[in-house]
Motif scaffolding. Structure first.
Motif, PDB file in Angstrom:
ATOM      1  N   ALA A  35       0.974  -1.200  -0.084  1.00  0.00           N
ATOM      2  CA  ALA A  35       0.041   0.028  -0.120  1.00  0.00           C
ATOM      3  C   ALA A  35       0.932   1.308  -0.031  1.00  0.00           C
ATOM      4  O   ALA A  35       0.784   2.026   1.036  1.00  0.00           O
ATOM      5  N   PRO A  36       1.761   1.555  -1.077  1.00  0.00           N
ATOM      6  CA  PRO A  36       2.514   2.732  -1.017  1.00  0.00           C
ATOM      7  C   PRO A  36       1.916   3.800  -0.928  1.00  0.00           C
ATOM      8  O   PRO A  36       2.500   4.818  -0.596  1.00  0.00           O
ATOM      9  N   THR A  37       0.803   3.887  -1.775  1.00  0.00           N
ATOM     10  CA  THR A  37      -0.162   5.127  -1.800  1.00  0.00           C
ATOM     11  C   THR A  37      -0.377   5.829  -0.444  1.00  0.00           C
ATOM     12  O   THR A  37      -0.592   6.620   0.200  1.00  0.00           O
ATOM     13  N   TRP A  38      -0.764   4.752   0.478  1.00  0.00           N
ATOM     14  CA  TRP A  38      -1.244   5.052   2.016  1.00  0.00           C
ATOM     15  C   TRP A  38      -0.019   5.454   2.753  1.00  0.00           C
ATOM     16  O   TRP A  38      -0.023   6.098   3.482  1.00  0.00           O
ATOM     17  N   LEU A  39       1.163   4.810   2.525  1.00  0.00           N
ATOM     18  CA  LEU A  39       2.357   5.233   3.333  1.00  0.00           C
ATOM     19  C   LEU A  39       2.656   6.639   2.956  1.00  0.00           C
ATOM     20  O   LEU A  39       3.470   7.127   3.886  1.00  0.00           O
ATOM     21  N   ALA A  40       2.696   6.657   1.645  1.00  0.00           N
ATOM     22  CA  ALA A  40       3.021   8.145   1.223  1.00  0.00           C
ATOM     23  C   ALA A  40       2.238   9.202   1.912  1.00  0.00           C
ATOM     24  O   ALA A  40       2.543  10.383   2.103  1.00  0.00           O
ATOM     25  N   ARG A  63       9.536   9.949   1.538  1.00  0.00           N
ATOM     26  CA  ARG A  63       8.411  10.360   1.220  1.00  0.00           C
ATOM     27  C   ARG A  63       8.308  11.023  -0.001  1.00  0.00           C
ATOM     28  O   ARG A  63       7.309  10.770  -0.789  1.00  0.00           O
ATOM     29  N   ARG A  64       9.193  11.626  -0.361  1.00  0.00           N
ATOM     30  CA  ARG A  64       9.277  12.231  -1.847  1.00  0.00           C
ATOM     31  C   ARG A  64       9.356  11.455  -2.759  1.00  0.00           C
ATOM     32  O   ARG A  64       8.756  11.413  -3.788  1.00  0.00           O
ATOM     33  N   ALA A  65      10.030  10.282  -2.445  1.00  0.00           N
ATOM     34  CA  ALA A  65      10.284   9.347  -3.599  1.00  0.00           C
ATOM     35  C   ALA A  65       8.813   8.493  -3.687  1.00  0.00           C
ATOM     36  O   ALA A  65       8.612   8.085  -4.928  1.00  0.00           O
ATOM     37  N   GLN A  69       6.339  10.688  -5.627  1.00  0.00           N
ATOM     38  CA  GLN A  69       6.554  10.628  -7.053  1.00  0.00           C
ATOM     39  C   GLN A  69       5.991   9.511  -7.648  1.00  0.00           C
ATOM     40  O   GLN A  69       5.514   8.948  -8.654  1.00  0.00           O
ATOM     41  N   GLN A  70       6.331   8.221  -6.956  1.00  0.00           N
ATOM     42  CA  GLN A  70       6.125   7.029  -7.458  1.00  0.00           C
ATOM     43  C   GLN A  70       4.507   6.710  -7.595  1.00  0.00           C
ATOM     44  O   GLN A  70       4.010   5.959  -8.218  1.00  0.00           O
ATOM     45  N   THR A  71       3.831   7.188  -6.532  1.00  0.00           N
ATOM     46  CA  THR A  71       2.360   6.938  -6.484  1.00  0.00           C
ATOM     47  C   THR A  71       1.581   8.171  -6.975  1.00  0.00           C
ATOM     48  O   THR A  71       0.302   8.355  -6.793  1.00  0.00           O
ATOM     49  N   LEU A  81       7.538   8.148   7.888  1.00  0.00           N
ATOM     50  CA  LEU A  81       8.802   8.223   6.749  1.00  0.00           C
ATOM     51  C   LEU A  81       9.507   9.431   7.069  1.00  0.00           C
ATOM     52  O   LEU A  81       9.255  10.302   7.500  1.00  0.00           O
ATOM     53  N   GLY A  82      10.831   9.335   6.450  1.00  0.00           N
ATOM     54  CA  GLY A  82      11.747  10.446   6.415  1.00  0.00           C
ATOM     55  C   GLY A  82      11.392  11.124   5.205  1.00  0.00           C
ATOM     56  O   GLY A  82      10.693  10.721   4.230  1.00  0.00           O
ATOM     57  N   PRO A  83      11.974  12.408   5.131  1.00  0.00           N
ATOM     58  CA  PRO A  83      11.444  13.383   4.151  1.00  0.00           C
ATOM     59  C   PRO A  83      12.018  12.796   2.761  1.00  0.00           C
ATOM     60  O   PRO A  83      11.085  12.832   1.756  1.00  0.00           O
TER      61      PRO A  83
END
Length: 933
Positions: free
Chosen positions: A218-223, A234-236, A239-241, A229-231
């Motif tokens: 669930a990367p869209t949720w973790l974002a 989170r930015r990565a 972008q991925q999601t 997350l570290g900054p």
């Protein structure tokens, strides 16, 4: 070996940080437990603040408030008083000293062998607890369970769930995640309780495996969980999601919780769902409908009826789920007299209070919170003690008059009247902050020192009348403060109702200002809450700002209804502001932000969409040449194209190009060409469409322009240019170049890692092979695109894949299945209100009906397609539709002249469009019919 230490009725294990008061375990935060361990380790001796900072926060720089919060937490846990300390003495300007007498220590095993803490005091709920146990048993066996616990305010929903979890989770064989909805005016924060529950799981001790699981499933949720997350990460992830869809959000978390529950059952407890945002309700319905096993138990508590705002989807969703057997409801009734009697007997075991129980039951009508409040009141006035001292079972009326207000709200107000005025002001400020709050915002609201506020909150916790302690929290600016909560939402509501209007305004303004300053750059994480405080604090400008931020966040989560709600509310507030140029500029920004989510909610062709973009266009013209005009014209282009008004949409494309040429911005030029190749292709101007696509590709730099997909149409413009251009090349008779360009489109999409663009490119490739009659290659590309579309929730692309794939099924001999698949796809795009490529898809249906031996039905479909050509101006497939009509007329024995007329019309259109492949087909059909003649 570490030993358990005893002092009074308390026991403390310095090694584990566990504290007991008698047989009851008292929860401590890790920092507070560490402070207590240091103080006990030097019992009787003063310990300076510097020594405590060095021992407990050796690797972290914090302010004095961090230590103060821990001391306040310990005093609350130990029921200690700073003015008359029995355990922790404050040494002015120096530190603290542990002053309690120490009993002989006991080995650690004593603690381990101690019985678990007793369950919460719950009476009259055997049936309800039995239903929850049965639901858990089914969930443990792999049958997912959704259980709604419902009842009026004060009926004991939270108490029942807490008792159930205390009973079942004590052996560690459950994973429990908890999230709470909060009251807002307007749209709430999308997925708020779910994000809170997942964040809590990740931040608990041993939560790293959960974070890794979310990163995978669930990367869209973790974002959306910045505190985990570290900054850089989170930015990565952001972008991925990018370009996330609602369907993907729903699917990802559903899959994640199912995986989470594989090794140990998961209980997901969502409180106060009567305040839930629509997206959370959608997720509940989605996870309930998912097939397959899951060791998941979702508990959702809410107030039915008056607790739900008008139009709230929860009740309807729950009722639909019940009809399909996807959930059950545990409705809590009021307590009967026997249960009230049991409650009083267990709480005050000195005597039998049967007669008093009857009086209390009649006056409270068995509302558990009301019963508990009355017991608190009478206990404080020693009524029960006196009654018990007289033997408890005496005949006749109570020895002391019982004065009970008419309802639970008045009972709470009665208790509030007895609170010291200084504490009452603290409660009033806290009620403006919410059911749960930080002492720091209350200190700001009352303009008091944080230590004073925490001291008074601790006193209120000790009296157990209004507040409970919830540990501490650290803000971005370094503030460390205790968190507290009202015992029940009704306590907060009653206190807030008694605050004057003017004082409410000032409290909300100060709370919002302090919260904003404390969170700094992370203030957007609570944008909905800040918008509420500033709106109620009559700071309209900042309320509008945070409503816009909340709308942007909701849009990123594809929570379009919440986004529309936030942005619409911001526009409503803006209308009350003076009609200035600055207001016009603010409104343009809000209207543009509203356009995208409104398209998602209503469809691109909805009248509301036109009104939004037309208003924005009017404002841009008033302001003068504005860079914001480009997205406005783009929105109008999408509206007209979706409505099937190809020529009008083309006009907007020309305006976009003129505007982009004046700005000389390569990104805007690419998207202007995007609008033009799409409309020129639709008009049948294939060479011009190829030219604009080629110009866009020549301007495109993936490092600079890959982000355009998130702003304009969800798909990468260069991928679209290559794929769309390949289709134009195919119709123009240049098959080899079309194949190369189509392969380039798929390769670029995969290099970019953009699934929507990849599905788009595969569908263009499928259309090339369909036109060539290669059903195997068509089926392969359409199925690949369909898999991506289903996995990612790309509803329109899924429908397009179904129609192309349905044609391939029919050509492979599965005619009935192919027909059904095409019709399902057509129904889906009609439901979406989309007219794009409609003439082509109707042509596929006509071909398939012909293969099924249904020429009359195929003729009707062709007639519908040709009518759409005239109505919409989508003419790229007109030549083929006229040719198909001629073939069908010929097959059904119609006049040869009419048949030839169809083929001649097809030939003329193809020549005019310079569509060599279509021209060849039309000529072949015409030659065949003339040869027959």
């Amino acid at each position: 070996m570490e030993h358990v230490v005893r002092f009074g009725r308390h026991r403390f294990d310095p090694r584990s940080g566990r504290l007991w008061a008698g047989r009851r375990e008292v929860k401590l935060t890790p920092r507070a437990a560490a402070v207590l361990a240091v103080l006990i380790g030097r019992a009787g001796q003063p310990v300076t603040r510097e020594e405590l900072f060095q021992s407990v926060w050796r690797d972290v720089v914090v302010g004095d408030a961090a230590l103060t919060a821990c001391i306040q937490e310990l005093r609350g846990a130990l029921d200690d008083d700073a003015r008359r300390p029995r355990f922790i003495e404050t040494r002015h300007r120096r530190g603290y000293r542990f002053v309690a007498a120490m009993a002989p220590s006991a080995p650690e095993s004593v603690v381990r062998d101690s019985p678990p803490p007793p369950p919460a005091l719950v009476v009259g709920r055997d049936r309800e607890l039995g239903e929850l146990r049965a639901s858990l048993a089914q969930a443990t066996d792999g049958q997912r369970q959704i259980v709604f616990i419902t009842g009026e305010p004060g009926i004991g929903k939270t108490t029942v769930v807490e008792a159930f979890l205390a009973e079942t989770a004590s052996d560690g064989r459950l994973r429990v995640a908890q999230g709470r909805c909060i009251e807002t005016h307007g749209a709430g924060e999308a997925y708020l309780p779910l994000l809170e529950a997942m964040t809590r799981l990740c931040r608990e001790r041993g939560g790293q495996p959960i974070a890794r699981l979310l990163r995978h499933h669930a990367p869209t949720w973790l974002a959306q969980m910045p505190s985990v997350l570290g900054p850089a990460e989170r930015r990565a992830l952001e972008q991925q999601t990018s370009g996330v869809t609602r369907e993907r959000m729903l699917r990802e978390l559903a899959e994640a919780v199912e995986v989470m529950a594989e090794d140990v059952p998961l209980v997901l407890w969502l409180e106060d769902l009567h305040w839930a945002d629509p997206s959370t309700v959608d997720w509940l319905a989605y996870v309930a409908r998912r097939p397959g096993p899951a060791r998941l138990l979702v508990l959702g508590s809410y107030r039915p009826g008056e607790g739900l705002t008008r139009g709230h989807p929860l009740e309807a969703t729950k009722d639909e789920m019940k009809v399909h057997g996807h959930c059950r409801e545990v409705a809590l009734a009021r307590l009967d007299e026997a249960a009230v009697s049991e409650y009083l007997a267990r709480r005050f075991p000195a005597g039998t209070l049967t007669e008093l129980a009857g009086v209390i039951h009649r006056r409270t009508e068995g509302n558990p919170l009301f019963v508990a409040s009355v017991a608190d009141d009478l206990g404080q006035r020693a009524v029960l003690d006196e009654r018990a001292g007289a033997g408890g079972a005496a005949e006749g009326p109570p020895a002391v008059p019982i004065v009970i207000p008419e309802d639970v709200r008045r009972m709470i107000g009665h208790a509030l009247d007895r609170v010291h005025p200084d504490q009452r002001r603290i409660l009033e400020a806290a009620s403006a902050a919410g059911v749960e709050f930080s002492a720091a915002v209350v200190a700001a609201a009352e303009q008091l020192g944080l230590e004073d506020v925490e001291h008074r909150c601790a006193e209120l916790v000790r009296h157990a009348s209004f507040l409970t302690a919830h540990g501490s929290e650290t803000w971005a600016d370094g503030t460390v403060a205790g968190r507290y909560g009202f015992r029940h939402a009704l306590h907060q509501e009653v206190v807030y109702e008694r605050v004057s209007t003017g004082r409410r305004v000032e409290l909300h303004r100060r709370i919002g200002t302090r919260l904003e300053a404390g969170l700094g750059e992370r203030s957007g994480e609570v944008a909905t809450e800040l918008a509420m405080h500033f709106e109620r604090g009559q700071d309209v400008s900042r309320a509008i700002h945070y409503l816009r931020v909340a709308g942007q966040i909701a849009t990123q989560r594809s929570a379009t209804r919440e986004a529309v709600g936030h942005l619409t509310r911001a526009l409503d507030l803006l209308q009350a502001e003076p009609d200035t140029l600055q207001r016009a500029e603010q409104e343009v920004t809000l209207q543009i932000a509203l356009g995208g989510p409104l398209m998602a909610v209503k469809g691109r062709g909805a009248p509301e969409v036109e009104r939004v973009y037309s208003r924005a266009q009017e404002l841009c013209e008033r302001i003068g040449e504005s860079p914001r005009l480009f997205p406005v014209l783009w929105g109008l282009f999408l509206f007209r194209r979706s409505r099937g008004e190809v020529d009008v949409a083309h006009g907007f494309g020309r305006r976009l190009l003129a505007l982009a040429q004046r700005t000389d911005d390569p990104g805007l030029l690419i998207e202007a060409h995007h609008a033009l190749w799409a409309t020129l292709f639709a008009r049948g101007e294939l060479a011009a469409a190829r030219d604009h696509a080629a110009r866009a590709v020549s301007l495109y730099d993936p490092d600079r322009h890959a982000s355009l997909a998130a702003v304009y149409g969800n798909h990468d413009p260069a991928v679209c240019a290559l794929g769309h251009g390949a289709w134009a090349l195919e119709l123009g008779g240049e098959s080899e170049q079309a194949s190369r360009q189509s392969e380039d489109a798929v390769a670029l999409a995969r290099t970019l890692g953009h699934p929507f663009s990849e599905a788009h490119a595969l569908l263009y490739a499928a259309r090339l092979h369909q036109f060539r009659g290669d059903w195997r290659a068509t089926r392969e590309r359409a199925e690949a695109a369909g898999v991506l579309a289903r996995e990612r929730g790309f509803v329109q692309l899924q429908a397009w894949a179904a129609m192309t794939g349905g044609w391939a099924l029919a050509e492979a001999g599965e005619i009935e299945e192919g027909l059904a698949t095409i019709r399902d796809g057509l129904a889906a795009i009609r439901a979406l209100g989309s007219e794009e490529f409609k003439t082509y898809f109707l042509g596929l249906l006509a071909e398939t009906l012909t293969s099924a031996g249904q020429p009359a039905a195929a003729l009707d479909v062709v007639a519908e397609a040709l009518a759409a050509v005239e109505r919409s101006g989508e003419r790229f497939y007109a030549a083929e539709l006229h040719r198909l009509r001629g073939e069908l007329l010929l097959a059904t024995g119609h006049d040869r002249a009419a048949v030839a007329g169809c083929f001649e019309a097809a030939l003329d259109i193809a020549r005019h469009q310079r569509a060599l492949a279509l021209e060849r087909r039309a000529r072949q059909s015409l030659d065949n019919v003339r040869g027959v003649e």
